[in-house]
Design a protein around this motif. Structure first.
Motif, short mmCIF file in Angstrom:
data_model
loop_
_atom_site.label_atom_id
_atom_site.label_comp_id
_atom_site.label_asym_id
_atom_site.label_seq_id
_atom_site.Cartn_x
_atom_site.Cartn_y
_atom_site.Cartn_z
N GLU A 167 32.89 37.73 34.19
CA GLU A 167 31.56 38.05 34.85
C GLU A 167 31.96 37.72 36.32
N ALA A 168 32.11 38.68 37.21
CA ALA A 168 32.37 38.56 38.74
C ALA A 168 31.08 38.03 39.51
N PRO A 169 31.28 37.39 40.68
CA PRO A 169 30.23 36.89 41.52
C PRO A 169 29.27 38.05 41.72
N SER A 170 27.96 37.72 41.71
CA SER A 170 27.00 38.78 42.07
C SER A 170 26.41 38.59 43.27
N THR A 171 26.83 37.45 44.10
CA THR A 171 26.26 37.47 45.27
C THR A 171 27.52 37.23 46.52
N VAL A 172 27.32 37.43 47.70
CA VAL A 172 28.35 37.19 48.63
C VAL A 172 28.77 35.81 48.81
N ARG A 173 27.70 34.80 48.67
CA ARG A 173 27.96 33.45 48.85
C ARG A 173 28.56 32.93 47.64
N GLN A 174 28.40 33.37 46.46
CA GLN A 174 29.22 32.93 45.05
C GLN A 174 30.72 33.62 45.03
N LEU A 175 30.78 34.83 45.63
CA LEU A 175 32.02 35.32 45.85
C LEU A 175 33.07 34.65 46.87
N TRP A 176 32.23 34.23 47.86
CA TRP A 176 32.99 33.23 48.86
C TRP A 176 33.61 32.06 48.25
N LYS A 177 32.75 31.42 47.58
CA LYS A 177 33.07 30.16 46.98
C LYS A 177 34.19 30.24 46.11
N GLN A 178 34.00 31.17 45.28
CA GLN A 178 35.08 31.47 44.17
C GLN A 178 36.33 31.88 44.91
N ARG A 179 36.65 32.67 46.05
CA ARG A 179 37.88 33.33 46.42
C ARG A 179 38.15 32.04 47.30
#
Length: 695
Positions: free
Chosen positions: A535-547
């Motif tokens: 499951e990849a991040p579904s929001t930009v905020r979550q994506l930013w935190k993950q990367r």
């Protein structure tokens, strides 16, 4: 801004980045202004009358009449010639001209362009030290007839600053660019001359060619090799000793055409000179860097595609050999699967049940609940299958959870996955097959994005297929795999124990462990046919935190294992191939990418939109070609390709900024905590769609 302030307030990182980009933009604008790329002007097109208007007709040297406030014009005395040169200084013709004037004991007036003077300050000083006169030819050789009042003042002020910074002088002499004789001072050009005279300048034009040296004249030359030759002929003409070749001020007895400036003015001028030199050097450097980065990126892409082809042939060859060699049966050893889980109630059941549905029957599943505050433990325990063991521990982080699972593992082959990962039924069987080779210590599987709905999901899907999996094929062939992803990886238990287990030193425990195994002499390979859905991040905020966590953890691992650069064997391959690749393509180039983007935007706005568009279209075409090839290798549909051009503009910039923040955080000595994103249990979206279509 102090380092302590940066460490205390993470928002200060963005202040630092914003200031850096502002400085870059200012440097480019200053350089572009001096090169006529910004606010460029052309020569005036007005038609002037054959005869100059009064009072310009009274002589080629015009200044303000102190009594009337009008224009007073003057001519050179008989047998006096003022030699004047426009443009420069130039390292090609200025030294030759100065030598020629010295040889004939003649003096001249040099109307210098500010940008050229700043580029060659030594020549400005040589002109002054030779007893010659210096005047202004504006900063950029711009036609003052076409400029607004503020731009005119800027042109003249910058030139004065440059002369102060290079030779410690100011000047009252001015030659308007794109003018010759007095007849050219008509209409807007005449008005520009009047304004300059009113501001205290002495405006100098050329006498008509028919006026002889015996009559006295102002001669105008445009700086060039031809001007040197014409000057030589003029000075060598046989006239006896009756003609004096001198400066404008000396010929007319004008006092103070040049004057010494104060220390403050010299400092200010020196700052302007250094700013121009720095801005030009930066712009030139960025141009070369952009070319080099483009060449390196193209070489990298070519290498990825070539090596991917080699990897495909190798995989097909291995399959053929296995089919033709029945005496080597497939690996069917039992496997322990470790599932670290923290607040994974949305997806933990789907993860475990996908493992239970595995075609590889000898499977022990260890779910390590790392102090979850939701129903993760209860859901996992309620599955009620004897192959599933649920272990609970206080929240200690993912690495600790993996080590706990490692301690409970019954078998020599261990598969480590994330708590939101869904396996294909044959994934475990396919994943462990390379471990039949005793040299192999770990195997990376093929991670795919399950939640591809929306543009953000498609972007990440393309990134996984084009970037991650192409890279892993290359790392496999070059024997320098730096990361077995946490979502799907198989390990020899004794190999992991031999390197001290899963380290808690970094936030990228998967990268840290993989690098440690490589340095211990184990081979790490990529098994493309072992597929797991994440499951990849579904929001930009979550994506930013993950990367942000991924990038920061990778930097930590690279620093921790930097000793591999000088090692031999498998460790040396990791260091000199893998770490160098990560440093160049995942750190240095992304770190400089915002500067390149600013430079590219500058080129689009000021250096020709057509050329910039052509470069972008070529770059996009290459990206689409590589994407098509990568999708074909992974047997994926081409439908997401329509989002690729937008990904280049938006998503890629986001990833670059993640690298910038991660590097700044690392340099400032900050420490990040292990973070997780909010799960929705959507990793099975694509898998369920495919099953429905098959049914």
């Amino acid at each position: 801004m102090t380092r302590h302030a940066l460490r205390r307030d993470p928002r200060a990182h963005w202040v630092l980045l914003s200031l850096t980009l502002a400085v870059v933009a200012t440097a480019l604008l200053f350089s572009g202004y001096g090169r006529h790329e910004i606010a460029a002007t052309a020569a005036p097109t007005a038609r002037c009358p054959a005869e100059p208007e009064v009072p310009f007709a009274n002589g080629p040297v015009m200044r303000q009449d102190p009594k009337t406030g009008g224009v007073r014009a003057a001519r050179m005395p008989a047998s006096t010639v003022a030699l004047t040169y426009d443009g420069g200084p130039d390292p090609a013709w200025t030294p030759r001209l100065l030598d020629l004037l010295k040889q004939h004991r003649a003096k001249a007036t040099f109307f210098l362009t500010g940008t050229r003077a700043a580029a060659h300050p030594d020549l400005v000083r040589r002109i002054k030290e030779g007893g010659h006169e210096i005047g202004s030819h504006t900063y950029t050789d711009a036609s003052l007839a076409d400029l607004s009042g503020p731009r005119v003042r800027l042109e003249l002020a910058l030139t004065q600053n440059v002369l102060a910074g290079t030779a410690g002088i100011g000047t009252h002499l001015l030659r308007l660019p794109h003018t010759e004789g007095a007849a050219s001072l008509c209409d807007d050009m005449g008005e520009a001359a009047r304004r300059a005279i009113g501001d205290g300048y002495v405006v100098v034009v050329a006498d008509e060619p028919a006026r002889t040296p015996d009559q006295g004249a102002v001669r105008q030359f445009t700086g060039s090799a031809a001007a040197v030759a014409e000057t030589g002929r003029l000075l060598s003409a046989d006239r006896g000793d009756q003609v004096t070749f001198t400066t404008v001020g000396a010929g007319l007895g004008l006092p103070g055409t040049m004057y010494d400036v104060g220390t403050a003015a010299e400092w200010k001028g020196a700052a302007v000179v250094r700013a121009q030199q720095a801005s030009r050097a930066f712009a030139d450097g960025m141009t070369w860097f952009l070319l080099a980065a483009g060449a390196i990126t193209a070489a990298r892409l070519l290498m990825l595609l070539t090596v991917a082809r080699v990897h495909v042939k190798r995989v097909r060859g291995n399959r053929s050999r296995r089919r033709g060699a029945l005496r080597v049966p497939p690996l069917t050893d039992p496997v322990s699967v470790i599932v670290p889980a923290y607040n994974e109630e949305a997806g933990i059941e789907a993860t475990v049940r996908s493992l239970l549905a595995s075609t590889h029957e000898a499977v022990q599943i260890i779910v390590v609940d790392d102090g979850s505050t939701d129903r993760t433990f209860e859901i996992a325990e309620a599955i009620g299958d004897r192959r599933v063991m649920v272990v609970r521990q206080p929240n200690s982080g993912k690495a600790a959870a993996l080590n706990t699972g490692l301690a409970w593992a019954h078998f020599d082959i261990v598969v480590m996955i994330d708590g939101d990962t869904v396996f294909e039924p044959d994934a475990i069987f396919r994943l462990i097959q390379p471990l039949a080779d005793p040299r192999v210590g770990a195997v990376s599987g093929n991670t795919k994005v399950g939640n591809r709905q929306g543009v953000l999901g498609r972007w990440q899907h393309l990134e996984y297929v084009i970037g991650f999996n192409l890279d892993r094929r290359m790392f496999d062939v070059m024997e320098c795999m730096p990361t077995v992803p946490g979502a799907i990886g198989a390990f020899r238990r004794d190999a992991v124990v031999g390197v001290g287990g899963v380290s808690e030193d970094t936030l990228a425990e998967d990268t840290d462990l993989t690098m440690a195994l490589c340095r211990a002499g184990w081979r790490v390979v990529y098994q493309e046919s072992a597929i797991a859905w994440t499951e990849a991040p579904s929001t930009v905020r979550q994506l930013w935190k993950q990367r942000y966590r991924w990038c920061y953890g990778t930097l930590q691992s690279m620093w921790k294992h930097r000793g591999a650069l000088v090692e031999r064997g498998a460790g040396g391959k990791l260091g000199r191939r893998g770490l160098t690749y990560l440093l160049l393509f995942q750190t240095v180039l992304p770190l400089l990418a915002p500067l390149v983007d600013v430079f590219a935007l500058y080129g689009l706005l000021f250096q020709g939109a057509g050329q910039a568009a052509a470069v972008w279209l070529a770059f996009t075409a290459v990206q689409i070609f590589s994407a098509v090839y990568a999708l074909r290798l992974d047997r994926e549909k081409f439908e997401p390709l329509w989002t690729l051009p937008l990904q280049i503009f938006v998503y890629r910039q986001l990833m670059y900024l993640v690298v910038v923040q991660s590097v700044v955080t690392a340099l400032m000595g900050n420490r990040l905590r292990w973070q997780r994103m909010q799960r929705t249990g959507s990793a099975t979206d694509v898998l369920e769609d495919r099953r429905a279509m098959s049914a």
